[in-house]
Design an enzyme around this catalytic site. Structure first.
Site, PDB file in Angstrom:
ATOM      1  N   ASP A 214      19.179  41.960  20.482  1.00 57.36           N
ATOM      2  CA  ASP A 214      20.318  41.477  19.710  1.00 57.36           C
ATOM      3  C   ASP A 214      21.246  42.632  19.346  1.00 57.36           C
ATOM      4  O   ASP A 214      20.870  43.805  19.406  1.00 57.36           O
ATOM      5  CB  ASP A 214      19.826  40.769  18.443  1.00 57.36           C
ATOM      6  CG  ASP A 214      20.734  39.625  18.027  1.00 57.36           C
ATOM      7  OD1 ASP A 214      21.896  39.576  18.477  1.00 57.36           O
ATOM      8  OD2 ASP A 214      20.290  38.768  17.229  1.00 57.36           O
TER       9      ASP A 214
ATOM     10  N   ASP B 192      10.987  36.032  16.155  1.00 59.82           N
ATOM     11  CA  ASP B 192      12.306  36.602  15.903  1.00 59.82           C
ATOM     12  C   ASP B 192      12.242  37.666  14.799  1.00 59.82           C
ATOM     13  O   ASP B 192      11.199  38.276  14.552  1.00 59.82           O
ATOM     14  CB  ASP B 192      13.293  35.478  15.556  1.00 59.82           C
ATOM     15  CG  ASP B 192      14.712  35.779  16.004  1.00 59.82           C
ATOM     16  OD1 ASP B 192      15.428  36.477  15.262  1.00 59.82           O
ATOM     17  OD2 ASP B 192      15.121  35.313  17.087  1.00 59.82           O
TER      18      ASP B 192
ATOM     19  N   ASP C  21      25.630  31.477  18.668  1.00 60.18           N
ATOM     20  CA  ASP C  21      24.736  31.114  17.575  1.00 60.18           C
ATOM     21  C   ASP C  21      24.924  29.662  17.154  1.00 60.18           C
ATOM     22  O   ASP C  21      24.111  29.103  16.417  1.00 60.18           O
ATOM     23  CB  ASP C  21      24.980  32.016  16.363  1.00 60.18           C
ATOM     24  CG  ASP C  21      24.334  33.383  16.502  1.00 60.18           C
ATOM     25  OD1 ASP C  21      23.541  33.571  17.446  1.00 60.18           O
ATOM     26  OD2 ASP C  21      24.624  34.269  15.676  1.00 60.18           O
TER      27      ASP C  21
END
Length: 691
Positions: A432, A320, A502
């Site tokens: 994202d 990530d 999330d």
């Protein structure tokens, strides 16, 4: 549809399949309700311009250079090519043409519609409002509207309310899809209570920018649903000879309740929309390093996590945020997409090779549309962001939004992504997008074109995804936007999976995932197992409960594996193995919501039946026992009533005395009892049809 005496394209019927022998009376415009509401307002039209005394929501509004704003569209011609219908309309005096496009999906009956506006006049004009079209329902006063609302960490809440005279507007003004509303609706008769009974009209927009759906009941109690890009702050300059195509607006009908509507959408998305349809790849079991390391990523640490992930059967390892530029926290580095030499002195190749040696493919997090003011990119190109000159920049998460409508920004974003994929054996990008728009100015173009940014930004976003997929056909992409803020039928044409929220609290996820599946397939719904207590509510849940919650979608794992004990690895390895045995059913099957977690329910039960009908998978969850009441009996659906099914629990217990085999009719009519008592308990079982 029909063409009435006024040359309008008039809706005649939308609903359940009828016999091919049935005929309709010729289209005839509705009488005006009074001198205040003329036939142009009361006639249910497929697409109508603003003009001629129209007072309901228009599909198209234009301002011409001479200041005229009247637009009256009439039928000109039509063509039918296989399952595609095209209807051409023209203004009564100006060379403005609109082509209505319809495409029918034979399997589900879902229609995809859009409109193409052509400027054949001698000068530019400004489109001030544009919809893909209008869906018209039979006249009635007992309709119920359902739609989805939410916020960050609390997406996908199902709302319902009666359809009353007036107008309800669902929308996003945020530049992208947004979590506040999602561009999906369903309308049924308000007396229907069963998930799988009654007629439901439903639809969804395929657009990832600002959008609007209006649900309007007119003075004759007719209901119309109009949808497209949002008219707020909108104006698109269409030059002479140019064409403008609207986003797609999808619509369908189910005679089997809101559950049936969901199943039709799921089938359509998997078979006709997702990349590689009609046979998209099953989602692999994924591990993501974010919750283990945050921004503190490095070669040795990621390799150690990869080794642990491989031990439990993970198929894809994803690194990530934090691997690029001077990215030590969220204050800096966005926009500088080079591998950080301190964290990865030999580039990404050693880590990727390590991951491949463990029989996993490798994925990477990116946020291409954003830039930190503290970055080399912003220092070099401060004019590349959305901005109004002379006004302050509004930062969110210490970042600004790049103006992807600009050709040079589009070229930069595609260029670094293409280079990254060419130089590294990367199988997956987690794309994202962590803030909404502000100051949506585009000072590099003439003032009359600045509002084109709302459309051109999203078109360039789609074009980048499309080009990446063509140049790197083996790379898969996830759409993520701080959770579920960019999930729609537009982005799902280009991305293999989406990130719903999330919020990974396994109990909260029951409600979040429940809402998500009203509009979107579990085949694309990522669901992670994360640490306990979870950061959202500080709630502690067992590892088995967390797995079962996530196994209702596309399974991912985001825990800090460095803190696991041997027994945790053993549990996880077993659960991953069991998930793989039911994965195709969960991701491709027909979903039934037997007990929903809505309205504070203490229980939640989902059932999914495989395409071939040979397997059914059931997940049951209990919030808390009360007053020694047993868990409600579970009555299955969607089985072959005459077939024999064997039952087996793969987590938790069935009630004593449950037969090992019984008919589909038995499981549906007699039902099944499960042994669930206490707080935050879960179990799951499968049924297998005997051949």
């Amino acid at each position: 549809m029909g063409i009435n005496e006024s040359g309008q394209v008039q809706t005649l019927y939308w609903g359940e399949h009828l016999s091919a022998k049935d005929h309709f009376a010729a289209a005839e415009s509705m009488p005006g309700a009074s001198s205040f509401d003329l036939p142009v307002t009361t006639t249910p039209q497929e697409f109508v311009g603003w003009g001629g005394g129209l007072f309901v929501e228009p599909d198209l509004k234009i301002t011409f250079p001479d200041g005229n704003r009247d637009l009256v569209l009439k039928y000109a011609s039509h063509t039918i090519d296989a399952n595609r219908l095209s209807i051409v309309m023209k203004d009564i005096s100006r060379e403005v043409y609109v082509t209505l496009q319809y495409e029918a999906d034979a399997e589900t009956g879902i229609l995809r519609r859009s409109a193409v506006i052509e400027n054949r006049t001698d000068a530019p004009f400004t489109i001030e409002q544009i919809a893909a079209g209008t869906w018209n329902l039979p006249r009635g006063t007992d309709y119920r509207l359902r739609y989805l609302t939410g916020h960050w960490a609390g997406e996908w809440s199902l709302q319902e309310e009666p359809v009353n005279p007036g107008k309800v507007v669902l929308e996003s003004r945020r530049g992208t899809t947004g979590a506040q509303n999602n561009p999906w609706f369903a309308i049924d008769r308000s007396g229907s209570a069963d998930q799988d009974e009654g007629g439901v009209w439903f639809g969804a927009l395929g657009w990832s920018g600002s959008w609007q759906i209006s649900v309007e009941q007119d003075v004759l109690q007719q209901v119309r649903i109009t949808g497209g890009s949002n008219a707020f702050d909108f104006g698109y300059l269409l030059k002479k000879g140019e064409r403008f195509q609207t986003p797609y607006f999808y619509g369908g009908y189910s005679g089997h309740g809101i559950g049936g509507a969901s199943r039709l959408l799921h089938r359509f998305e998997v078979d006709s929309l997702l990349p590689h349809h009609p046979d998209p790849k099953l989602r692999p079991v994924l591990y993501n390093s974010w919750e283990a390391t945050g921004f503190d990523v490095n070669e040795a640490g990621q390799m150690a996590l990869a080794e642990k992930a491989a031990r439990i059967g993970v198929e894809r390892f994803v690194m990530d945020d934090g691997w690029f530029g001077q990215r030590k926290n969220d204050h800096a580095g966005l926009g500088d997409w080079y591998v950080n030499p301190q964290k990865f002195p030999h580039g990404l190749k050693p880590l990727i090779d390590k991951v491949h040696s463990l029989n996993m493919d490798f994925g990477l997090w990116v946020e291409p549309e954003m830039v930190n003011p503290d970055s080399d990119l912003y220092r070099k190109h401060p004019d590349w962001v959305l901005e109004f000159p002379g006004r302050p920049h509004t930062e969110a998460r210490h970042q600004l939004v790049l103006n992807l409508a600009r050709p040079d920004v589009r070229a930069y974003v595609y260029g670094f992504l293409d280079k990254l994929l060419k130089e590294n054996d990367i199988s997956f990008l987690k794309w994202d997008y962590n803030r909404n728009w502000s100051e949506p100015g585009w000072p590099a173009v003439p003032q009359e074109q600045e509002k084109n940014v709302y459309i051109d930004f999203i078109r360039n976003y789609y074009s980048i995804l499309d080009e990446l997929r063509r140049e790197h056909p083996k790379v898969e992409i996830e759409s993520c936007s701080g959770g579920g803020s960019r999930v729609d039928l537009g982005v799902m044409q280009y991305t293999d999976e989406v990130w719903p929220s999330d919020n990974t609290d396994a109990y909260d996820r029951l409600l979040i995932q429940n809402g998500f599946t009203y509009a979107y397939t579990p085949a694309a719904m990522m669901a992670w197992v994360t640490d306990s207590p979870n950061w959202v509510n500080n709630r502690a849940l067992s590892l088995e409960y967390r797995f079962l919650s996530s196994m209702q979608g596309s399974l991912g794992i985001g825990v800090n594996l460095n803190q696991w004990k041997p027994e945790d690895f053993a549990t996880a390895r077993l659960m991953v193995e069991r998930y793989k045995s039911i994965r195709e059913t969960v991701q491709r099957g027909a979903l039934y919501r037997l007990l929903t977690p809505e309205h504070g329910s203490e229980q939640s039960v989902t059932e999914t039946v495989s395409r071939d009908g040979d397997q059914a998978v059931v997940f049951a969850f209990l919030h808390s026992s009360q007053e020694n009441y047993p868990f409600p009996r579970i009555f299955l659906r969607g089985l072959d009533e005459g077939a024999t099914y064997s039952i087996s629990a793969f987590a938790g217990k069935l009630a004593e005395g449950t037969p090992k085999q019984a008919s589909g009719s038995y499981w549906e009519q007699h039902g099944i009892d499960v042994d669930l008592h206490g707080d935050f308990q879960a179990m799951a079982f499968t049924l297998k049809r005997s051949r």
